[in-house]
Design a protein around this motif. Structure first.
Motif, PDB file in Angstrom:
ATOM      1  N   LEU A  16      46.858  33.289  28.998  1.00  0.00           N
ATOM      2  CA  LEU A  16      46.002  34.177  29.778  1.00  0.00           C
ATOM      3  C   LEU A  16      45.574  35.379  28.940  1.00  0.00           C
ATOM      4  CD1 LEU A  16      44.832  35.076  32.580  1.00  0.00           C
ATOM      5  CD2 LEU A  16      47.027  36.205  32.970  1.00  0.00           C
ATOM      6  N   GLN A  30      41.894  33.689  34.672  1.00  0.00           N
ATOM      7  CA  GLN A  30      42.880  33.450  35.722  1.00  0.00           C
ATOM      8  C   GLN A  30      42.745  32.052  36.314  1.00  0.00           C
ATOM      9  OE1 GLN A  30      43.143  36.522  38.703  1.00  0.00           O
ATOM     10  NE2 GLN A  30      43.254  38.140  37.168  1.00  0.00           N
ATOM     11  N   LEU A 105      50.630  36.783  37.070  1.00  0.00           N
ATOM     12  CA  LEU A 105      49.841  38.013  37.146  1.00  0.00           C
ATOM     13  C   LEU A 105      50.731  39.230  37.364  1.00  0.00           C
ATOM     14  CD1 LEU A 105      46.783  36.699  39.178  1.00  0.00           C
ATOM     15  CD2 LEU A 105      46.965  37.073  36.699  1.00  0.00           C
TER      16      LEU A 105
END
Length: 119
Positions: A16, A30, A105
């Motif tokens: 990511l 994402q 995240l």
């Protein structure tokens, strides 16, 4: 959460960040991270709700999007639309992968902005 799922989530984090470094838009980075998780995780909910064939279907389709260059490419977007259509049509919800993306995240945000430690 199974240890191997956490290991998979931790493995996605550098991917990511590397995508961001290359200038990939955040939503694409994402979504590709989510696709990586879907392709890698044996989602228990999908298996319980729709069976092992459904797990293999979404894993293979997610891997195909990534192999086409991810959802930031024309072919990747086309394949993603097909995957989306299949999941809606057959009622497949890769919930474990979505939960793992939340973990990725969160870890990303904590690492980028460490929480203050008070004595």
């Amino acid at each position: 959460m199974k240890r191997r799922h956490l290991t998979t989530a931790l493995a996605v984090l550098p991917t990511l960040r590397a995508a961001r470094t290359r200038g990939v838009p955040e939503e694409v980075a994402q979504l590709d991270a989510l696709l990586t998780l879907i392709a890698s995780v044996d989602d228990v909910r999908v298996e319980q709700d729709r069976g092992p064939l459904a797990v293999r279907l979404v894993q293979q389709d997610a891997a195909a999007v990534l192999a086409a260059g991810g959802c930031g490419t024309d072919e990747g977007r086309r394949l993603l639309a097909e995957l989306d259509e299949e999941t809606v049509r057959y009622g497949i919800c890769p919930a474990a992968s979505g939960a793992l993306l939340t973990v990725v995240l969160f870890l990303d945000s904590v690492d980028e902005h460490p929480l203050p430690i008070t004595a």
